[in-house]
Design an enzyme around this catalytic site. Sequence first.
Site, PDB file in Angstrom:
ATOM      1  N   LYS A 154       0.977  -1.414  -0.001  1.00  0.00           N
ATOM      2  CA  LYS A 154      -0.082   0.027  -0.030  1.00  0.00           C
ATOM      3  C   LYS A 154       1.073   1.154   0.331  1.00  0.00           C
ATOM      4  CE  LYS A 154      -4.616   0.256   0.274  1.00  0.00           C
ATOM      5  NZ  LYS A 154      -5.702  -0.224  -0.131  1.00  0.00           N
TER       6      LYS A 154
HETATM    7  N1  GLU Z   1      -7.336  -0.514  -3.491  1.00  0.00           N
HETATM    8  C1  GLU Z   1      -7.774  -1.705  -3.944  1.00  0.00           C
HETATM    9  C2  GLU Z   1      -7.770  -2.407  -2.205  1.00  0.00           C
HETATM   10  O1  GLU Z   1      -7.343  -1.911  -1.619  1.00  0.00           O
HETATM   11  C3  GLU Z   1      -7.839  -2.499  -5.093  1.00  0.00           C
HETATM   12  C4  GLU Z   1      -5.470  -2.633  -5.046  1.00  0.00           C
HETATM   13  C5  GLU Z   1      -5.332  -3.097  -5.863  1.00  0.00           C
HETATM   14  O2  GLU Z   1      -6.053  -3.012  -7.523  1.00  0.00           O
HETATM   15  O3  GLU Z   1      -4.586  -3.544  -6.553  1.00  0.00           O
HETATM   16  O4  GLU Z   1      -7.763  -3.415  -2.956  1.00  0.00           O
END
Ligand code: GLU
Length: 419
Positions: free
Chosen positions: A108
């Site tokens: 993240k």
């Molecule tokens: N931000 C989204 C999540 O928390 C998508 C992450 C992604 O597609 O890599 O799952």
Amino acid sequence: MQELFKSPAFDNAIAQFERACDKLAVEDWIKERLRLPQRTLIVSCPVRMDNGEIRVFTGYRVQHNLTLGPCKGGVRYHPDLDMGEVAALAMSMSWKCGLAELPFGGAKGGVSVNPMELSLPELERLTRRYTAEILPIIGPNKDIPAPDMGTNPQIMAWMMDTYSMTEGYTTPAVVTGKPVLIGGSLGREEATGFGVAYVVEDALKHIFEKSPEGLRVAIQGFGNVGTHTAIKLSEMGCIIVAVSDVYGGIYNPKGLPVPQLIELVQNRRRIQEFKEAEKITNEELLTLECDILIPAAVGRVITKENAPKLNCRLVVEAANGPTTTEADDILEERGITVIPDILANAGGLIVSYFEWVQGLQEYYWSKEMVFAELKKRMQLMFQKVLKCSKDKAVSLRMAALMLGIKQVAEAKKLRGLYP
Ligand code: GLU
């Protein structure tokens, strides 16, 4: 090292991890390794503002583990973002990837910024500088960012361009959630919200033996995830009785017109400008009488204070980490079913995986194929979690975490230690 990440979000993530590990035979060294991220990068991003002033923003990228493949996870732009929260979200991405059986580890990232306060050119300069700063650790085989709260396909396009210009060739697979024209996947925009709705349909059918027809739904948050959840659930026959944005919410027990509300937010107007409904606060929305409550905004909104007052039968976590551990216990005691985030909102990640695969192969799928594959995977995941929760007599959250953690822990054991 754990002190570095100390925050309510990280403490919550650790508490959930510990509880799940207690029910699994995870070796001590693997447990110790997985409690903390593999790599953490903090970057300082100076940005020239439109008035000539230079402001310095703090950015992060946390890679929780790289055992099963490159890292995967969103980029969040939010004023309250800190390293503890990013680390917690990265850990949760690992379990989500494990549960979905994708060849990724969790990551993240993000910047502590309120994107609403920046002009478009300022946002572009910030995004490009942030990307340049995290460039050494991202790439199609290393770590693939995606949109999250406060970011969108345009921001992904700038990230992809910055990376590609530095490498000297177009690299669509470095980010997902891009506009379709430059290598994004059809259906990625809708994926998280539609995935939430598919899970609601499955939960109703297999746990409550009901159809969605006529059930009342309250949704907190009306961004990308909230809007697409509302569209799909209305299509399935649910009545959306309440929605909200950061400024507050609206409630009408007879139902709200979803397309009109979407038009409102697309024009950057506030949800409370819609007149034919009662104005409510975000806190009030959570305790409204309804059948299904869907938190689709920030984390830790369902707490030990409001959990005793929730007035629904099913909570579906479209947001990441909306329920604290104490609240979870209260809801379980009260017999309110909770579909956990790593299951409910995995649709975005799954279609990101499809987008990455399409980018690497330079071969693009139809929307029908994307949604059919997404639905199939969400249904399989739901069945897997439901079965584990029955077999082990644990909550759906515990079952989902156990399955996600087990996948990563077993892969770690198989790969062994280097050197
Ligand atoms: N931000 C989204 C999540 O928390 C998508 C992450 C992604 O597609 O890599 O799952």
